[in-house]
Design a protein around this motif. Structure first.
Motif, mmCIF file in Angstrom:
data_model
loop_
_atom_site.group_PDB
_atom_site.id
_atom_site.type_symbol
_atom_site.label_atom_id
_atom_site.label_comp_id
_atom_site.label_asym_id
_atom_site.label_seq_id
_atom_site.Cartn_x
_atom_site.Cartn_y
_atom_site.Cartn_z
ATOM 1 N N MET A 18 -48.252 -6.062 12.624
ATOM 2 C CA MET A 18 -47.235 -6.015 13.518
ATOM 3 C C MET A 18 -46.288 -4.854 13.305
ATOM 4 S SD MET A 18 -44.018 -8.621 13.813
ATOM 5 C CE MET A 18 -45.226 -10.000 14.184
ATOM 6 N N TYR A 19 -46.060 -4.163 14.399
ATOM 7 C CA TYR A 19 -45.176 -2.978 14.231
ATOM 8 C C TYR A 19 -43.674 -3.521 14.154
ATOM 9 C CZ TYR A 19 -48.784 0.017 16.064
ATOM 10 O OH TYR A 19 -50.082 0.764 16.370
ATOM 11 N N TYR A 20 -42.983 -2.765 13.728
ATOM 12 C CA TYR A 20 -41.322 -3.334 13.580
ATOM 13 C C TYR A 20 -40.589 -1.913 13.296
ATOM 14 C CZ TYR A 20 -41.978 -2.666 8.545
ATOM 15 O OH TYR A 20 -42.193 -2.183 7.375
ATOM 16 N N MET A 21 -39.133 -1.870 13.673
ATOM 17 C CA MET A 21 -38.381 -1.096 13.696
ATOM 18 C C MET A 21 -37.053 -1.145 12.755
ATOM 19 S SD MET A 21 -37.194 0.988 16.945
ATOM 20 C CE MET A 21 -35.817 2.626 16.910
ATOM 21 N N PRO A 22 -36.829 -0.622 11.771
ATOM 22 C CA PRO A 22 -35.556 -0.702 11.128
ATOM 23 C C PRO A 22 -34.473 -0.317 11.622
ATOM 24 C CG PRO A 22 -36.834 1.179 9.974
ATOM 25 C CD PRO A 22 -37.736 0.371 11.125
ATOM 26 N N LEU A 23 -33.262 -0.954 11.426
ATOM 27 C CA LEU A 23 -32.056 -0.540 12.156
ATOM 28 C C LEU A 23 -30.938 -0.763 11.013
ATOM 29 C CD1 LEU A 23 -32.570 -2.300 15.528
ATOM 30 C CD2 LEU A 23 -32.688 0.171 15.148
ATOM 31 N N SER A 24 -29.885 -0.115 11.051
ATOM 32 C CA SER A 24 -28.654 -0.458 10.320
ATOM 33 C C SER A 24 -27.551 -0.694 11.125
ATOM 34 C CB SER A 24 -28.529 0.729 9.323
ATOM 35 O OG SER A 24 -28.030 1.914 9.806
ATOM 36 N N LEU A 25 -26.500 -1.420 10.760
ATOM 37 C CA LEU A 25 -25.294 -1.926 11.542
ATOM 38 C C LEU A 25 -24.133 -1.942 10.698
ATOM 39 C CD1 LEU A 25 -24.351 -2.375 14.409
ATOM 40 C CD2 LEU A 25 -24.653 -4.896 13.902
ATOM 41 N N ALA A 26 -23.048 -1.604 10.832
ATOM 42 C CA ALA A 26 -21.780 -1.838 10.165
ATOM 43 C C ALA A 26 -21.584 -3.366 10.325
ATOM 44 C CB ALA A 26 -20.706 -0.847 10.890
ATOM 45 N N THR A 27 -21.272 -3.994 9.439
ATOM 46 C CA THR A 27 -21.039 -5.431 9.353
ATOM 47 C C THR A 27 -19.717 -5.785 10.168
ATOM 48 O OG1 THR A 27 -19.800 -5.346 7.248
ATOM 49 C CG2 THR A 27 -22.309 -6.065 7.360
ATOM 50 N N LYS A 28 -18.761 -4.822 10.613
ATOM 51 C CA LYS A 28 -17.565 -4.948 11.152
ATOM 52 C C LYS A 28 -17.880 -5.131 12.688
ATOM 53 C CE LYS A 28 -16.338 -0.112 11.433
ATOM 54 N NZ LYS A 28 -15.538 0.959 11.038
ATOM 55 N N LEU A 29 -19.228 -4.637 13.152
ATOM 56 C CA LEU A 29 -19.505 -4.784 14.452
ATOM 57 C C LEU A 29 -20.335 -6.034 14.738
ATOM 58 C CD1 LEU A 29 -20.798 -1.254 14.886
ATOM 59 C CD2 LEU A 29 -18.444 -2.087 15.872
ATOM 60 N N LEU A 30 -20.800 -6.878 13.625
ATOM 61 C CA LEU A 30 -21.426 -7.926 13.939
ATOM 62 C C LEU A 30 -20.491 -9.078 14.898
ATOM 63 C CD1 LEU A 30 -23.322 -8.575 10.355
ATOM 64 C CD2 LEU A 30 -24.346 -7.955 12.800
ATOM 65 N N PRO A 31 -19.623 -9.068 14.871
ATOM 66 C CA PRO A 31 -18.946 -10.249 15.720
ATOM 67 C C PRO A 31 -19.187 -10.077 17.121
ATOM 68 C CG PRO A 31 -17.160 -9.647 13.973
ATOM 69 C CD PRO A 31 -18.439 -8.766 13.902
ATOM 70 N N GLN A 32 -19.071 -8.663 17.523
ATOM 71 C CA GLN A 32 -19.333 -8.624 19.131
ATOM 72 C C GLN A 32 -20.672 -7.960 19.294
ATOM 73 O OE1 GLN A 32 -16.949 -6.563 17.147
ATOM 74 N NE2 GLN A 32 -17.335 -4.401 17.531
ATOM 75 N N PHE A 33 -21.638 -8.224 18.131
ATOM 76 C CA PHE A 33 -22.929 -7.670 18.418
ATOM 77 C C PHE A 33 -24.043 -8.864 19.241
ATOM 78 C CE2 PHE A 33 -27.565 -7.199 16.768
ATOM 79 C CZ PHE A 33 -27.530 -5.827 17.065
ATOM 80 N N ASP A 34 -24.349 -8.567 20.297
ATOM 81 C CA ASP A 34 -25.351 -9.597 21.081
ATOM 82 C C ASP A 34 -26.926 -9.210 20.744
ATOM 83 O OD1 ASP A 34 -27.142 -10.487 22.849
ATOM 84 O OD2 ASP A 34 -25.517 -10.521 24.561
ATOM 85 N N ALA A 35 -27.528 -9.638 19.818
ATOM 86 C CA ALA A 35 -28.817 -9.115 19.240
ATOM 87 C C ALA A 35 -29.912 -8.949 20.683
ATOM 88 C CB ALA A 35 -29.479 -10.027 18.421
ATOM 89 N N ASP A 36 -29.878 -9.993 21.588
ATOM 90 C CA ASP A 36 -30.727 -9.966 22.522
ATOM 91 C C ASP A 36 -30.615 -8.623 23.170
ATOM 92 O OD1 ASP A 36 -32.020 -12.167 21.630
ATOM 93 O OD2 ASP A 36 -30.867 -13.368 22.890
ATOM 94 N N LYS A 37 -29.310 -8.306 23.871
ATOM 95 C CA LYS A 37 -28.810 -7.317 24.549
ATOM 96 C C LYS A 37 -29.212 -5.864 23.837
ATOM 97 C CE LYS A 37 -24.841 -5.030 26.783
ATOM 98 N NZ LYS A 37 -23.216 -5.365 27.140
ATOM 99 N N GLU A 38 -28.773 -5.896 22.513
ATOM 100 C CA GLU A 38 -29.078 -4.727 21.842
ATOM 101 C C GLU A 38 -30.713 -4.126 21.848
ATOM 102 O OE1 GLU A 38 -26.695 -2.402 21.377
ATOM 103 O OE2 GLU A 38 -25.218 -3.692 21.815
ATOM 104 N N VAL A 39 -31.437 -5.296 21.331
ATOM 105 C CA VAL A 39 -32.764 -5.188 21.282
ATOM 106 C C VAL A 39 -33.440 -4.668 22.765
ATOM 107 C CG1 VAL A 39 -35.051 -6.293 21.090
ATOM 108 C CG2 VAL A 39 -33.168 -6.590 19.174
ATOM 109 N N SER A 40 -32.973 -5.151 23.797
ATOM 110 C CA SER A 40 -33.196 -4.902 24.872
ATOM 111 C C SER A 40 -32.975 -3.614 25.477
ATOM 112 C CB SER A 40 -32.660 -5.915 26.061
ATOM 113 O OG SER A 40 -33.170 -5.537 27.480
ATOM 114 N N LEU A 41 -31.907 -3.044 24.944
ATOM 115 C CA LEU A 41 -31.496 -1.823 25.250
ATOM 116 C C LEU A 41 -32.273 -0.549 24.474
ATOM 117 C CD1 LEU A 41 -27.643 -1.884 25.360
ATOM 118 C CD2 LEU A 41 -29.093 -1.267 27.187
ATOM 119 N N VAL A 42 -32.743 -0.967 23.055
ATOM 120 C CA VAL A 42 -33.332 -0.138 22.375
ATOM 121 C C VAL A 42 -34.910 -0.022 22.739
ATOM 122 C CG1 VAL A 42 -34.488 -0.115 19.943
ATOM 123 C CG2 VAL A 42 -32.202 -0.622 20.134
#
Length: 167
Positions: free
Chosen positions: A33-57
């Motif tokens: 399986m292919y995969y892609m690592p990402l990092s994110l500041a935890t302060k952004l997690l409350p407003q982070f929409d995983a489905d939307k962000e993955v779709s944009l990536v």
């Protein structure tokens, strides 16, 4: 069909934090399986929409594949099996989390997510202080640059450690 839970596929560790980097290792239980690592500041997690962000990536990746082809993009951005690397250029004194998701090739010009976004269980914070000192000694000057800090891991306290550097 629902996506496979990424947290059941990927094992992620974070280590060796500095003021602006951290190392990571990701292991996929599916070696093909292919995969892609990402990092994110935890302060952004409350407003982070995983489905939307993955779709944009994925939209951006598919644009690159359209321009350069799947093989070229996969070689530059995707991993399989176990991978290790370093995330550079991070904001100092910021807590980060490691994320990844599985990627499946749909065609020569398109990929899609094949797992949900997985999140590391641990986070890294690296507060530090930097000093630049100039001391006149007779007709000359002594210059000293340095930093001191501490790396805090949210769940694995055994990895907590001091950091220091002098130039």
């Amino acid at each position: 069909a629902p996506l496979v839970d990424g947290n059941s596929i990927f094992t992620m560790t974070m280590s060796n934090p500095t003021e602006s980097t951290f190392d990571y290792t990701i292991t996929s239980s599916d070696p093909d399986m292919y995969y892609m690592p990402l990092s994110l500041a935890t302060k952004l997690l409350p407003q982070f929409d995983a489905d939307k962000e993955v779709s944009l990536v994925l939209q951006q990746i598919n644009q690159l594949i359209g321009q350069y082809g799947f093989e070229m993009v996969a070689k530059q951005l995707f991993y399989k099996g176990t991978s290790s690397g370093t995330f550079p250029d991070l904001d100092p004194e910021t807590e980060y989390v490691l994320l990844t998701f599985g990627i499946a090739q749909v065609s020569e010009t398109e990929v899609k997510a094949c797992t949900t976004l997985a999140q590391s269980e641990d986070t890294i914070t690296t507060p530090s202080i930097t000093a630049d000192i100039t001391l006149p000694i007779g007709g000359q000057y002594l210059f000293l640059q340095g930093d001191v800090g501490y790396s805090f891991y949210a769940t694995n306290d055994d990895l907590n450690r001091e950091t220091a550097g002098v130039v």
